[in-house]
Motif scaffolding. Sequence first.
Motif, PDB file in Angstrom:
ATOM      1  N   ASN A  47      39.237  31.446  54.838  1.00 28.13           N
ATOM      2  CA  ASN A  47      39.758  32.339  55.870  1.00 28.13           C
ATOM      3  C   ASN A  47      38.991  33.657  55.764  1.00 28.13           C
ATOM      4  O   ASN A  47      38.890  34.240  54.686  1.00 28.13           O
ATOM      5  N   ARG A  48      38.429  34.089  56.881  1.00 32.66           N
ATOM      6  CA  ARG A  48      37.567  35.274  56.859  1.00 32.66           C
ATOM      7  C   ARG A  48      38.256  36.476  56.238  1.00 32.66           C
ATOM      8  O   ARG A  48      37.679  37.186  55.403  1.00 32.66           O
ATOM      9  N   ASP A  49      39.501  36.715  56.597  1.00 33.28           N
ATOM     10  CA  ASP A  49      40.173  37.930  56.131  1.00 33.28           C
ATOM     11  C   ASP A  49      40.622  37.827  54.679  1.00 33.28           C
ATOM     12  O   ASP A  49      40.823  38.842  54.007  1.00 33.28           O
ATOM     13  N   GLU A  50      40.812  36.611  54.172  1.00 33.19           N
ATOM     14  CA  GLU A  50      41.129  36.440  52.752  1.00 33.19           C
ATOM     15  C   GLU A  50      39.891  36.716  51.898  1.00 33.19           C
ATOM     16  O   GLU A  50      39.983  37.297  50.816  1.00 33.19           O
ATOM     17  N   ILE A  51      38.728  36.286  52.395  1.00 31.66           N
ATOM     18  CA  ILE A  51      37.477  36.450  51.645  1.00 31.66           C
ATOM     19  C   ILE A  51      36.914  37.858  51.815  1.00 31.66           C
ATOM     20  O   ILE A  51      36.400  38.448  50.863  1.00 31.66           O
ATOM     21  N   SER A  70      38.204  41.295  52.705  1.00 34.83           N
ATOM     22  CA  SER A  70      39.398  42.135  52.950  1.00 34.83           C
ATOM     23  C   SER A  70      39.054  43.454  53.630  1.00 34.83           C
ATOM     24  O   SER A  70      39.893  44.065  54.288  1.00 34.83           O
ATOM     25  N   GLY A  71      37.804  43.905  53.497  1.00 35.79           N
ATOM     26  CA  GLY A  71      37.392  45.173  54.110  1.00 35.79           C
ATOM     27  C   GLY A  71      36.793  44.969  55.489  1.00 35.79           C
ATOM     28  O   GLY A  71      36.970  43.941  56.138  1.00 35.79           O
ATOM     29  N   ASP A  72      36.039  45.981  55.937  1.00 34.01           N
ATOM     30  CA  ASP A  72      35.423  45.920  57.264  1.00 34.01           C
ATOM     31  C   ASP A  72      34.213  44.991  57.303  1.00 34.01           C
ATOM     32  O   ASP A  72      33.872  44.457  58.355  1.00 34.01           O
ATOM     33  N   ASP A  73      33.547  44.861  56.182  1.00 34.54           N
ATOM     34  CA  ASP A  73      32.339  44.028  56.129  1.00 34.54           C
ATOM     35  C   ASP A  73      32.733  42.550  56.064  1.00 34.54           C
ATOM     36  O   ASP A  73      33.263  42.081  55.057  1.00 34.54           O
ATOM     37  N   LYS A  74      32.483  41.817  57.128  1.00 35.64           N
ATOM     38  CA  LYS A  74      32.856  40.396  57.199  1.00 35.64           C
ATOM     39  C   LYS A  74      31.650  39.465  57.010  1.00 35.64           C
ATOM     40  O   LYS A  74      31.728  38.267  57.295  1.00 35.64           O
ATOM     41  N   SER A  75      30.548  40.006  56.534  1.00 34.57           N
ATOM     42  CA  SER A  75      29.304  39.228  56.495  1.00 34.57           C
ATOM     43  C   SER A  75      29.361  38.074  55.483  1.00 34.57           C
ATOM     44  O   SER A  75      28.665  37.072  55.664  1.00 34.57           O
ATOM     45  N   LYS A  76      30.168  38.204  54.443  1.00 38.30           N
ATOM     46  CA  LYS A  76      30.202  37.121  53.464  1.00 38.30           C
ATOM     47  C   LYS A  76      30.716  35.836  54.099  1.00 38.30           C
ATOM     48  O   LYS A  76      30.245  34.731  53.779  1.00 38.30           O
ATOM     49  N   TYR A  77      31.651  35.972  55.014  1.00 37.96           N
ATOM     50  CA  TYR A  77      32.146  34.794  55.734  1.00 37.96           C
ATOM     51  C   TYR A  77      31.275  34.491  56.946  1.00 37.96           C
ATOM     52  O   TYR A  77      30.784  33.365  57.112  1.00 37.96           O
ATOM     53  N   ASN A  78      31.063  35.502  57.794  1.00 41.34           N
ATOM     54  CA  ASN A  78      30.381  35.269  59.069  1.00 41.34           C
ATOM     55  C   ASN A  78      28.923  34.862  58.912  1.00 41.34           C
ATOM     56  O   ASN A  78      28.415  34.039  59.679  1.00 41.34           O
ATOM     57  N   THR A  79      28.264  35.447  57.928  1.00 43.20           N
ATOM     58  CA  THR A  79      26.824  35.181  57.763  1.00 43.20           C
ATOM     59  C   THR A  79      26.555  34.198  56.635  1.00 43.20           C
ATOM     60  O   THR A  79      25.947  33.146  56.845  1.00 43.20           O
ATOM     61  N   GLY A  89      50.616  18.197  54.292  1.00 43.96           N
ATOM     62  CA  GLY A  89      50.848  17.782  52.912  1.00 43.96           C
ATOM     63  C   GLY A  89      49.610  17.674  52.038  1.00 43.96           C
ATOM     64  O   GLY A  89      49.659  17.100  50.942  1.00 43.96           O
ATOM     65  N   GLU A  90      48.467  18.249  52.480  1.00 40.59           N
ATOM     66  CA  GLU A  90      47.224  18.162  51.712  1.00 40.59           C
ATOM     67  C   GLU A  90      47.167  19.283  50.666  1.00 40.59           C
ATOM     68  O   GLU A  90      47.317  20.466  50.994  1.00 40.59           O
ATOM     69  N   LYS A  91      46.957  18.908  49.403  1.00 47.11           N
ATOM     70  CA  LYS A  91      46.806  19.905  48.334  1.00 47.11           C
ATOM     71  C   LYS A  91      45.466  20.610  48.516  1.00 47.11           C
ATOM     72  O   LYS A  91      44.417  19.972  48.561  1.00 47.11           O
ATOM     73  N   THR A  92      45.521  21.934  48.615  1.00 48.17           N
ATOM     74  CA  THR A  92      44.357  22.699  49.063  1.00 48.17           C
ATOM     75  C   THR A  92      44.196  23.968  48.237  1.00 48.17           C
ATOM     76  O   THR A  92      45.171  24.529  47.731  1.00 48.17           O
ATOM     77  N   VAL A  93      42.926  24.414  48.120  1.00 52.68           N
ATOM     78  CA  VAL A  93      42.630  25.698  47.483  1.00 52.68           C
ATOM     79  C   VAL A  93      42.322  26.710  48.578  1.00 52.68           C
ATOM     80  O   VAL A  93      41.395  26.516  49.374  1.00 52.68           O
ATOM     81  N   MET A  94      43.127  27.790  48.634  1.00 52.62           N
ATOM     82  CA  MET A  94      42.799  28.890  49.543  1.00 52.62           C
ATOM     83  C   MET A  94      41.757  29.759  48.846  1.00 52.62           C
ATOM     84  O   MET A  94      42.013  30.337  47.796  1.00 52.62           O
ATOM     85  N   VAL A  95      40.566  29.832  49.429  1.00 53.22           N
ATOM     86  CA  VAL A  95      39.454  30.530  48.792  1.00 53.22           C
ATOM     87  C   VAL A  95      39.641  32.039  48.909  1.00 53.22           C
ATOM     88  O   VAL A  95      39.796  32.569  50.008  1.00 53.22           O
ATOM     89  N   LYS A  96      39.631  32.704  47.753  1.00 50.86           N
ATOM     90  CA  LYS A  96      39.680  34.164  47.725  1.00 50.86           C
ATOM     91  C   LYS A  96      38.274  34.743  47.568  1.00 50.86           C
ATOM     92  O   LYS A  96      37.999  35.850  48.047  1.00 50.86           O
ATOM     93  N   ASP A  97      37.405  33.970  46.880  1.00 53.02           N
ATOM     94  CA  ASP A  97      36.021  34.408  46.713  1.00 53.02           C
ATOM     95  C   ASP A  97      35.182  33.172  46.395  1.00 53.02           C
ATOM     96  O   ASP A  97      35.694  32.180  45.864  1.00 53.02           O
ATOM     97  N   PHE A  98      33.897  33.233  46.767  1.00 53.45           N
ATOM     98  CA  PHE A  98      33.012  32.122  46.420  1.00 53.45           C
ATOM     99  C   PHE A  98      31.649  32.658  46.014  1.00 53.45           C
ATOM    100  O   PHE A  98      31.256  33.772  46.388  1.00 53.45           O
ATOM    101  N   THR A  99      30.927  31.858  45.247  1.00 52.59           N
ATOM    102  CA  THR A  99      29.605  32.228  44.751  1.00 52.59           C
ATOM    103  C   THR A  99      28.655  31.059  44.978  1.00 52.59           C
ATOM    104  O   THR A  99      28.971  29.920  44.621  1.00 52.59           O
ATOM    105  N   LEU A 100      27.504  31.339  45.558  1.00 52.95           N
ATOM    106  CA  LEU A 100      26.480  30.304  45.685  1.00 52.95           C
ATOM    107  C   LEU A 100      25.852  30.079  44.311  1.00 52.95           C
ATOM    108  O   LEU A 100      25.334  31.012  43.690  1.00 52.95           O
TER     109      LEU A 100
END
Length: 563
Positions: A81-85, A87-96, A120-131
Amino acid sequence: MQLSEQELVRRDKLAKLKDLGINPYPADLFPVKQTSKDVKTNFDEGKKVIIAGRLMSRRIQGNASFAELQDSEGRIQLYFNRDEICSGDDKSKYNTIYKKLLDIGDFIGVEGELFTTKVGEKTVMVKDFTLLSKALKPLPQPRVDADGKVHDAFTDPEQRYRQRYADLVVNPHVKDVFVKRTKLFNAMRSFFNDAGYFEVETPVLQPIAGGAAARPFITHHNALDIPLYMRIANELYLKRLIVGGFDGVYEFSKNFRNEGMDRTHNPEFTAMEIYVAYKDYNWMMDFCEQLLEHCAIAVNGTTEAIFGEHKVNFKAPYVRITMADSIKHFTGFDITGKSETEIRQAAKDLGIEVDDSMGKGKLIDEIFGEKCEGNYIQPTFITDYPKEMSPLCKEHRENPELTERFELMVCGKEIANAYSELNDPIDQRERFEHQLELAKKGDDEATATIDYDFLRALEYGMPPTSGMGIGMDRLIMFLTNNQSIQEVLFFPQMKPEKKPLAISDDAKAVLELLTKAEKLELVNLKSQSGLSNKKWDKTIKELTKNSLAKVEKTDDGLFVEIQ
């Protein structure tokens, strides 16, 4: 190197990641805390997790996306989710980075919280990711259409064996085979260790290709300036250790035989051999069936295994039948007391090809192999082989024409071979010399050299001993229902891969036109290519010279087709 369009796109993304200051192949540790299996097994709503693996699918829906992550234990669903990843004004980590610069096959590390979706799917809500690693080549990934039909499945055996790394990623059942293979080795090893036997290592490079009848791979030792042979068997070295005072030794050995390849043979294969002092082949039969029952349960959770159309039960005890009785049962011919001439004639009468190089033992072996072996589906011990077939085996205590030997047959194939070991050095020398004579006559399965050091070891005295060898690759084939040995080897031997021809862009364009039509009239193909006369002549010569296309004259005119 010719790159595909997708590979070029991925390299462009790689450059853009670097321009953003992102290292696509970071060296620092990623602190993985859980696997996908851990997450599912110990699922707790809201629990924080740190996992890593390959990105295997994505469904991007604007500012949100579902994806699948595959690690060593399976797959787990991710929710971006863009806003979870961001949180500030810079959305490039999700969008780009996530939406535009990541690809299926990339390794990523994820920090997030667990939740359950509405379905009913067990899921991880991503807070941060690293390539963690950028994949530059797309995986040969199957896709499933709306009707559940699979397209582009990675099933071609040659491609799968050459690219086992890709095979393991996209065909999860393949990994299960190799997990079971390791379970088999561990089960066998623990069974031997619990019995008090000692695991050892013997030389792979040997001065004499001994312990079996096979064509060896030959190499050269530069420092010693001598020829050496890749191990075809480890039997004679393990017996030396029994002479040296060990009561029980075993080894899982890589053996090498420079011979043919088929669905049950590979030039490099794994064998297990075990030798136990003060035992005989009757004891070893009991030990063998207990061992295989134990291994079947360890690998599959049951003594039963499916192999092709057969259900095989490895539960002890197994049927025991002498080779003579087996041949008599399936052919009506009794080999007992018969001469070489009589056995040769019987083989001919049975329609078996024979030649003058075959001695009595080889003739009997051919009769058994052709007429009897394939009939044994359930585990069956074939016992008491003729002396001529077993140069390292002790003479039968009741019949001097036979030896105390058994082979275990399963689904018409031998998977274990065992003896009461020959420990009489004089008898052993005479057997070796007889093998030498057979080799001179042209029998390519007879032992053509004598290991005099092994004879010297026997002269120091070897206690009564029983030994057994098991083909590990073949055994795991039976336990995992694989008809081909290549399926149970990570990297089976293959012919060198043919390199794609480097041809001109004009030739590629014409070849693409031909690929769609398979065959075109020459004037039509030339017209469709749009090439000038000079370029056309050069291109058609290039295609025919490289055997990519051929020009054929018919009553209807000149035609070009793919060759």
